[in-house]
Design an enzyme around this catalytic site. Structure first.
Site, PDB file in Angstrom:
ATOM      1  N   HIS A 444      24.403  14.120   6.112  1.00 20.90           N
ATOM      2  CA  HIS A 444      24.003  14.571   4.782  1.00 20.90           C
ATOM      3  C   HIS A 444      24.903  13.912   3.749  1.00 20.90           C
ATOM      4  CE1 HIS A 444      23.755  18.099   1.699  1.00 20.90           C
ATOM      5  NE2 HIS A 444      23.022  17.080   1.340  1.00 20.90           N
ATOM      6  N   GLU A 456      28.301  15.381   5.211  1.00 20.38           N
ATOM      7  CA  GLU A 456      28.263  16.468   6.197  1.00 20.38           C
ATOM      8  C   GLU A 456      27.639  15.881   7.463  1.00 20.38           C
ATOM      9  OE1 GLU A 456      27.872  20.818   4.084  1.00 20.38           O
ATOM     10  OE2 GLU A 456      26.071  19.614   4.122  1.00 20.38           O
ATOM     11  N   ASN A 494      25.287  23.300   0.639  1.00 26.13           N
ATOM     12  CA  ASN A 494      24.138  23.813  -0.108  1.00 26.13           C
ATOM     13  C   ASN A 494      23.879  25.284   0.173  1.00 26.13           C
ATOM     14  OD1 ASN A 494      23.761  21.456  -1.422  1.00 26.13           O
ATOM     15  ND2 ASN A 494      21.995  20.769  -0.236  1.00 26.13           N
TER      16      ASN A 494
END
Ligand code: 3H9
Length: 720
Positions: A444, A456, A494
Site C-alpha cells: 500500500h 504498508e 486508513n
C-alpha cells in the site's frame, strides 16, 4: 538495540612508514560509544608520544566513518537514566594540539559527533560519495561536541546555519567548495589519506586548528541579519520544532564569544534540548523506524529475492508514482495499461512530474533522461515473464483486481513477487485469484508514491516469510519505510483514519468550522488539517465507502450529514474546485460561505444544537479517536507494535515526528487521562467512543504502549 561486544578493539593504531593509521571499528556505523571515545583518547596520546610517528590519519572501518554519537546513549540521557555523553572537549582539544598533522579520512556518512571529531583534525579528506552533516536537530537536540563552534569557523555562518537547521548532509563536492574538507581522494581512501598526511608533514607546521580560526566568521555588523535569516528559516521550514531554533543560539556564540565560552553555551543549549519532550519523541521515532524491520519469523537467514525489474499494471496516479519510485531506485520498469490512450496520459504525467523535479533543482535533465529510459510503457503483459516483482495498481475495485491477478498467473514467473496496491481491499481474495498466495501480498503506497516514504506491507493468510522479507528489502531499496501490517479493512493507517475523520466532521456539525478544526490540527503539528486532506483525496471516496459500510446502517449510528450533502452537490474536493473549501488556481483552501450556510441548514433540519469549541477539545476528540482505534488495531494484532503505528502516522499521514506518533503521544499525555476522556466521550456520544479494551487495561495497570512494545506480539490471523 545494543551494539555487539566488539571482537576487535573499537580503535586500533597501525603505523605505515612513519604515519599512524587510527582505525575506528564499531559496527554497524562506528557510533561514538564509550569504547570508541576511550580508544580514540588513547590513540591520540600514543600518536603524540611516539617520536617516530610524523603524522596520523583517522579512518572508519566498514561501511562508514563515525555516524554520530550512540543514539542509545542519547536516549538514556533524554529519559534521565544516564548523566551524560562521553566527555569530548579534552579529546578534541588534544587532537587539535597535536604537533603533527592529523588527517581525518571520511567515507559513508560522517554525521553528528562524527563530523565534530573530523573538524578537530587539522585536515579533512573524503571519497567522492561521502556525505557530512549535523543531523542532530532531527533527534530534537543540537551538536554537543563543539560542532556549533567549529562548523561556522570552517564554512561560514550562513552555511553552518543551513546545515545545522536543515540537518541535511552535504556531498563531498559541496563540502570541498564550502571549505569543510581539503581534498577529495580518488581510489583507496586510507592509501590516499596516508599520502596526503605525508605531504602535509613534509610542508611542516604549524598545522591549522579550527578553533583558532575566525576568517570565515561574520563581522559584528553583518551577524544580526544572518542570524535573523537563520531563525526565520528554522521557523518556516521546521515548524514547531525547538532544536532548529536553539541551534542558532549556539551558533551565534561562535561569533560573539571566545571558543571555550562558546562551547559552554553549546553545552547549555544541548542539555536543555536533550532533556526536553521533543528529543524523547524524535529519538523514539528514530528507533521506531528502524524497528519496523524486525518481524517475527524473519531472520537474517530468510531468503530475500533480488528485485531488479518491475512490472506495473495501471499507469494512473498510483501506478505512475510507483514507476517513478522504482526508476529512481535504478530498477527497470515495464508499465502497462489497458489502452494506449491511458498509457500516454500516464507517461505524460510522469514526464511532467520529472520536469517539476528539474525546475526545483532536484534532478538534472540528464538524470531524468536516464530514469525515463528505465520505464518502458506498453499495452499488454509482454516481458512480464522476466520481471522480479509485479505491482498491480489498477482502480480500487475487487472484481477488476481479481481479473488482473488471474491474468498475472500466466504472465508472471512462478517465483515473481505479486503485489497489489490497494488501500482497503482484502488481500486474500485477490491472492485466491492469483492462485499463488505465498508470493502475493499488499503493497500500500501513499500518494504521491514517488515522494511519500510509507509503504504498508500487507501480509495475507498464506504470504510466505520470504515474500515479506523481499518486500521489506524492496521498500528499503526505494528509500521508503516498509511497515508490515495485517489484513483488515483499511489496514492500519486508513482504518484509524476513519474515526479521526468522522469525529472532525461531527465537530463541524456540532458547531466548529472546518477551518477552525484544521487550524487546531495544524497548530497541534499535523502537516495538514483533515478537511484539507479530505478535499485533496476526494470527499467522494469516503462517501462511496460509507455507502457500503455496515457501521452507518446500524440504528442509532451517527452518519456524517454535511459530507454527504457536499457530495450530493458534487463538491468532491480539489478535483471539482470545491469541497469543504473552495479552490483557486493556486489550490490553496479558502473558507467558503456556501459551506457554512450548508452546515447550518443541514444541522438545523437534523435538530443538532450547535455550540462553540476550544482548540483543546477539538484535539481531544480527533486525536483521541485516532489513538483509541490504534489501541484496537494493536490489540487485535493487525499492527505488530505501537511504535509501528507511530511510524505509519509520521511517514504516511503527516503526524508530527516531534510528538513521536499518536501512540507515543498518548503515553506522554498519560493513558489514564486519555482513557478517562475517551470514557467521558463514550458516555456523551455513545458506542462510537467505546474505549478500546487495551487502552482500558493499560490505563488501569498504569502502563504505556512503549513498555508493552518491549514484549512484541505476532500479527493477527488475517481476516477471512
Ligand atoms: C550526535 O552525534 C550528537 C553529538 O553532537 C554529540 C556528541 C558527543 N547510534 O539507519 P540504518 C543503528 S547525535 C546508534 O538502518 P542505513 C540503527 O539503529 C547522532 N545506533 O542504516 C540500525 O540498527 P539496527 C547524529 C545507530 O545504512 C543500524 O545502525 N547522527 C546510529 O540506512 C543501521 O542503521 C545521526 O543522527 C547511531 N548514531 O543508514 C545519524 N546510527 O540494525 C543517524 C545508526 O539494530 N543514523 N544506528 O536497527 C543515520 O542517519 C543512519 O543510520 C545512517 C545509516 C545514515 C548512518
Amino acid at each position: 538495540m545494543m551494539f555487539p561486544v566488539p571482537q576487535t578493539p573499537a580503535v586500533s593504531v597501525a603505523v605505515h612508514d612513519q604515519v599512524a593509521l587510527i582505525t575506528i571499528d564499531n559496527p554497524p556505523v562506528n557510533a561514538l560509544g564509550p569504547e570508541v571515545v576511550n580508544g580514540l583518547s588513547k590513540a591520540i596520546d600514543e600518536v603524540g608520544r611516539d617520536p617516530s610517528v610524523r603524522a596520523a590519519v583517522i579512518v572508519g572501518a566498514g561501511r562508514t566513518f563515525i555516524a554520530g554519537a550512540d543514539i542509545k546513549g542519547l536516549e538514556q540521557m533524554a529519559w534521565g537514566s544516564s548523566t551524560g555523553l562521553p566527555e569530548m572537549h579534552d579529546i578534541l582539544q588534544r587532537m587539535e594540539d597535536l604537533p603533527k598533522p592529523l588527517v581525518i579520512a571520511m567515507h559513508g556518512t560522517a554525521l553528528g559527533g562524527g563530523l565534530e571529531v573530523a573538524m578537530a583534525g587539522h585536515y579533512r579528506v573524503a571519497v567522492l560519495d561521502a556525505q557530512m552533516g549535523q543531523p542532530e536537530v532531527n533527534l530534537g537536540i543540537i551538536p554537543g561536541a563543539e560542532g556549533t563552534q567549529r562548523l561556522p569557523r570552517l564554512v561560514g555562518m550562513e552555511k553552518a546555519i543551513e546545515m545545522c537547521v536543515s540537518g541535511k548532509p552535504v556531498k563531498a563536492s559541496d563540502a570541498l567548495a564550502a571549505g569543510l574538507i581539503d581534498r577529495i581522494i580518488e581510489g583507496d581512501l586510507a592509501t590516499g589519506a596516508l599520502a596526503f598526511a605525508r605531504e602535509m608533514a613534509g610542508r611542516g607546521g604549524p598545522y591549522p586548528k579550527t578553533r583558532d580560526r575566525s576568517d570565515r566568521l561574520p563581522s559584528r555588523d553583518g551577524l544580526p541579519a544572518i542570524l535573523a535569516a537563520g531563525r526565520a528559516l528554522a521557523t518556516k521550514t521546521r515548524r514547531h520544532m525547538e532544536a532548529p531554533l536553539a541551534v542558532v543560539d549556539a551558533l551565534e556564540a561562535a561569533a560573539t564569544l571566545p571558543f571555550d565560552d562558546g562551547c559552554l553555551k553549546e553545552r547549555d543549549v544541548f542539555m536543555r534540548c536533550v532533556n526536553g519532550d521533543q528529543a524523547k519523541a524524535l529519538i523514539h521515532a528514530f528507533f521506531a523506524e528502524r524497528g519496523t524491520a524486525r518481524v517475527p519469523g524473519i531472520t537474517k537467514d530468510t531468503p530475500v529475492a533480488k528485485v531488479a525489474s518491475v512490472g506495473i499494471v495501471g499507469a494512473g496516479t498510483m501506478g505512475g508514482g510507483i514507476a517513478m519510485a522504482c526508476a529512481n531506485a535504478g530498477m527497470t520498469v515495464r508499465l502497462t495499461d489497458a489502452t494506449t490512450k491511458a498509457l500516454d496520459a500516464g507517461m505524460a504525467t510522469i514526464k511532467k512530474n520529472y520536469d517539476v523535479s528539474v525546475a526545483r533543482g532536484r534532478f538534472t535533465p540528464a538524470m531524468v533522461e536516464e530514469r525515463l529510459g528505465r520505464i518502458r510503457p506498453q499495452v499488454g503483459y509482454e516481458g512480464f515473464g522476466d520481471v522480479d516483482l509485479v505491482v498491480e495498481a489498477v482502480f480500487e475495485n475487487l472484481a477488476l483486481k481479481k481479473q488482473v491477478a488471474s491474468a498475472l498467473n500466466d504472465a508472471a514467473r512462478l517465483d515473481c513477487l505479486l503485489a497489489t496496491n490497494t488501500s482497503t481491499l482484502n488481500i486474500d481474495e485477490i491472492a485466491a485469484a492469483a492462485k499463488r498466495p505465498a508470493t502475493m501480498l499488499g503493497l500500500h503506497f501513499f500518494s504521491p508514491a514517488n515522494v511519500m516514504r510509507l509503504v504498508e506491507i500487507v501480509r495475507g493468510a498464506a504470504t510466505s516469510s520470504e515474500s515479506v522479507a523481499t518486500a521489506l528489502a524492496v521498500a528499503k531499496k526505494l528509500g521508503k519505510v516498509g511497515v508490515v501490517v495485517g489484513n483488515c479493512p483499511g489496514f492500519v493507517g486508513n482504518r484509524m483514519m476513519f474515526p479521526y475523520m468522522y469525529e472532525a466532521q461531527f465537530l463541524v456539525e456540532d458547531g466548529a468550522t472546518p477551518e477552525q478544526v484544521d487550524r487546531a490540527l495544524t497548530d497541534f503539528g499535523m502537516a495538514m488539517g483533515i478537511f484539507a486532506v479530505d478535499d485533496m483525496a476526494g470527499v467522494d471516496i469516503a462517501w462511496r465507502v460509507r455507502q457500503e459500510l455496515k457501521q452507518f446502517s446500524e440504528p442509532g449510528a451517527r452518519k456524517p450529514l454535511v459530507a454527504d450533502a457536499l457530495c450530493e452537490l458534487g463538491r468532491f474536493g480539489q478535483k471539482t474546485g470545491k469541497g469543504w473549501y473552495k479552490y483557486g488556481d493556486d489550490r490553496k483552501p479558502m473558507p467558503d460561505p456556501e459551506v457554512q450556510a450548508l452546515i447550518e441548514r443541514v444541522t438545523s433540519s437534523a435538530g443538532i444544537t450547535r455550540r462553540t469549541f476550544q482548540a483543546n477539545e477539538i484535539i481531544e476528540r480527533t486525536i483521541y479517536a485516532l489513538i483509541n482505534e490504534g489501541a484496537r488495531v494493536l490489540d487485535e494484532g493487525f499492527a505488530l507494535r505501537a511504535a509501528d503505528i507511530d511510524v505509519i502516522y509520521i511517514t504516511g499521514y503527516g503526524f508530527p515526528a516531534w510528538r513521536g506518533g499518536p501512540m507515543f503521544y498518548a503515553d506522554r499525555v498519560g493513558l489514564k487521562t486519555v482513557y478517562e476522556r475517551v470514557s467521558a466521550f463514550h458516555r456523551e456520544f455513545g458506542d462510537r467512543w467505546t474505549p478500546a479494551p487495551l487502552l482500558e487495561r493499560l490505563a488501569r495497570e498504569g502502563k504505556t504502549f512503549q513498555a508493552m512494545d518491549r514484549g512484541a506480539s505476532e500479527l493477527a490471523a488475517p481476516r477471512a
